[in-house]
Design an enzyme around this catalytic site. Structure first.
Site, PDB file in Angstrom:
ATOM      1  N   LYS A  89      -2.200 -68.689 -41.706  1.00  0.00           N
ATOM      2  CA  LYS A  89      -2.979 -69.873 -41.330  1.00  0.00           C
ATOM      3  C   LYS A  89      -4.052 -69.497 -40.328  1.00  0.00           C
ATOM      4  O   LYS A  89      -3.836 -68.670 -39.452  1.00  0.00           O
ATOM      5  CB  LYS A  89      -2.047 -70.913 -40.690  1.00  0.00           C
ATOM      6  CG  LYS A  89      -2.803 -72.077 -40.068  1.00  0.00           C
ATOM      7  CD  LYS A  89      -2.001 -73.316 -39.987  1.00  0.00           C
ATOM      8  CE  LYS A  89      -1.023 -73.330 -38.823  1.00  0.00           C
ATOM      9  NZ  LYS A  89      -0.181 -74.540 -38.948  1.00  0.00           N
ATOM     10  N   PRO A 121      10.177 -75.395 -37.145  1.00  0.00           N
ATOM     11  CA  PRO A 121      11.633 -75.587 -37.162  1.00  0.00           C
ATOM     12  C   PRO A 121      12.364 -74.947 -38.348  1.00  0.00           C
ATOM     13  O   PRO A 121      13.582 -74.996 -38.386  1.00  0.00           O
ATOM     14  CB  PRO A 121      11.757 -77.116 -37.214  1.00  0.00           C
ATOM     15  CG  PRO A 121      10.521 -77.575 -37.930  1.00  0.00           C
ATOM     16  CD  PRO A 121       9.440 -76.617 -37.531  1.00  0.00           C
ATOM     17  N   ASP A 138       8.160 -63.618 -29.099  1.00  0.00           N
ATOM     18  CA  ASP A 138       6.697 -63.712 -29.184  1.00  0.00           C
ATOM     19  C   ASP A 138       6.168 -62.635 -30.130  1.00  0.00           C
ATOM     20  O   ASP A 138       6.359 -61.444 -29.888  1.00  0.00           O
ATOM     21  CB  ASP A 138       6.118 -63.517 -27.776  1.00  0.00           C
ATOM     22  CG  ASP A 138       4.620 -63.744 -27.716  1.00  0.00           C
ATOM     23  OD1 ASP A 138       3.970 -63.875 -28.777  1.00  0.00           O
ATOM     24  OD2 ASP A 138       4.091 -63.791 -26.580  1.00  0.00           O
TER      25      ASP A 138
HETATM   26  N1  SAM Z   1       6.078 -73.090 -40.845  1.00  0.00           N
HETATM   27  C1  SAM Z   1       6.914 -73.824 -39.895  1.00  0.00           C
HETATM   28  C2  SAM Z   1       7.854 -74.687 -40.678  1.00  0.00           C
HETATM   29  O1  SAM Z   1       7.581 -74.928 -41.864  1.00  0.00           O
HETATM   30  O2  SAM Z   1       8.872 -75.142 -40.132  1.00  0.00           O
HETATM   31  C3  SAM Z   1       6.053 -74.619 -38.932  1.00  0.00           C
HETATM   32  C4  SAM Z   1       5.310 -73.733 -37.957  1.00  0.00           C
HETATM   33  S1  SAM Z   1       4.497 -74.580 -36.627  1.00  0.00           S
HETATM   34  C5  SAM Z   1       3.103 -75.266 -37.425  1.00  0.00           C
HETATM   35  C6  SAM Z   1       3.812 -73.256 -35.686  1.00  0.00           C
HETATM   36  C7  SAM Z   1       4.807 -72.415 -34.913  1.00  0.00           C
HETATM   37  O3  SAM Z   1       4.173 -71.230 -34.439  1.00  0.00           O
HETATM   38  C8  SAM Z   1       5.367 -73.110 -33.690  1.00  0.00           C
HETATM   39  O4  SAM Z   1       6.767 -73.288 -33.836  1.00  0.00           O
HETATM   40  C9  SAM Z   1       5.066 -72.123 -32.546  1.00  0.00           C
HETATM   41  O5  SAM Z   1       6.106 -72.016 -31.595  1.00  0.00           O
HETATM   42  C10 SAM Z   1       4.879 -70.826 -33.292  1.00  0.00           C
HETATM   43  N2  SAM Z   1       4.134 -69.784 -32.556  1.00  0.00           N
HETATM   44  C11 SAM Z   1       2.939 -69.906 -31.935  1.00  0.00           C
HETATM   45  N3  SAM Z   1       2.594 -68.770 -31.322  1.00  0.00           N
HETATM   46  C12 SAM Z   1       3.599 -67.878 -31.574  1.00  0.00           C
HETATM   47  C13 SAM Z   1       3.825 -66.521 -31.199  1.00  0.00           C
HETATM   48  N4  SAM Z   1       2.955 -65.853 -30.423  1.00  0.00           N
HETATM   49  N5  SAM Z   1       4.967 -65.923 -31.614  1.00  0.00           N
HETATM   50  C14 SAM Z   1       5.852 -66.596 -32.371  1.00  0.00           C
HETATM   51  N6  SAM Z   1       5.686 -67.878 -32.767  1.00  0.00           N
HETATM   52  C15 SAM Z   1       4.581 -68.517 -32.364  1.00  0.00           C
END
Ligand code: SAM
Length: 190
Positions: free
Chosen positions: A144, A33, A79
């Site tokens: 990560k 978010p 994406d």
């Molecule tokens: N670092 C963020 C924060 O502090 O607010 C939290 C990130 S959350 C753990 C992981 C995010 O990775 C999710 O919102 C997910 O939608 C995104 N995500 C996963 N695969 C993705 C992709 N292929 N492209 C873009 N975002 C992606």
């Protein structure tokens, strides 16, 4: 006030290892978010709040919608694994380049540990490919990963392209036992 507790992981890493500096351009992948972007906006001085140091820039990208944040530019519903995303990112970054690429991306977990692990590793490898086009020489990538059989492969790929690669397990992610970060510094560039 941060949008998510994950902010404390980046604060902890940055306090210890100084990844973000005033004036830096940052690409924040998997930004929703928006807590890491909040930290990045402060640390790179993206709002120009401190007139004594350079003003930085923060671009966040996520599959999900990200609520607007002062000082950051967001590419929502995007994406990172989609080839056309590179051009969109290049057109938004100042001079098309970043000093730091952050990735807190996490695919939707299926619960099958090895499968989730592999999905996240391939996202990271894709990002590493993309870094060739957008990361400045001597730049930094923080990503990560979930531990598993292919973590070593990602680590080796990072070592080919960066002079200094270390594994970080922030206190703030202790309860998520499989989660770690690679911090890769001094990008060799091309
Ligand atoms: N670092 C963020 C924060 O502090 O607010 C939290 C990130 S959350 C753990 C992981 C995010 O990775 C999710 O919102 C997910 O939608 C995104 N995500 C996963 N695969 C993705 C992709 N292929 N492209 C873009 N975002 C992606």
């Amino acid at each position: 006030h941060y949008r998510c507790r994950s902010a404390f992981k980046l604060l902890e890493i940055d306090d210890k290892l100084r990844v973000l500096r005033p004036g830096f351009s940052v690409l924040d992948c998997g930004a929703a978010p928006g807590a890491w972007s909040q930290v990045a906006v402060q640390r790179v001085n993206a709002l120009g709040t401190d007139a004594a140091v350079p003003t930085g820039f923060v671009l966040g990208v996520d599959l999900l919608r990200i609520s607007p944040l002062e000082g950051a530019v967001f590419l929502s519903e995007t994406d990172m694994a989609e080839p056309s995303t590179l051009r969109a990112i290049q057109s938004l970054l100042p001079l098309g380049k970043a000093d730091v690429i952050l990735s807190d991306m996490a695919p939707n977990a299926t619960g099958i540990k090895e499968l989730d692990h592999q999905k996240l590793i391939s996202l990271c490898l894709g990002l590493l490919d993309m870094s060739q086009s957008i990361l400045k020489p001597k730049g930094t990538m923080l990503c990560k990963f979930w531990d598993g059989s292919e973590a070593r492969l990602l680590q080796n790929r990072l070592k080919e392209q960066f002079q200094d690669v270390r594994t970080i397990k922030p206190q703030a992610s202790r309860k998520d036992s499989a989660e770690s970060y690679y911090l890769a510094r001094l990008y060799r560039g091309k």
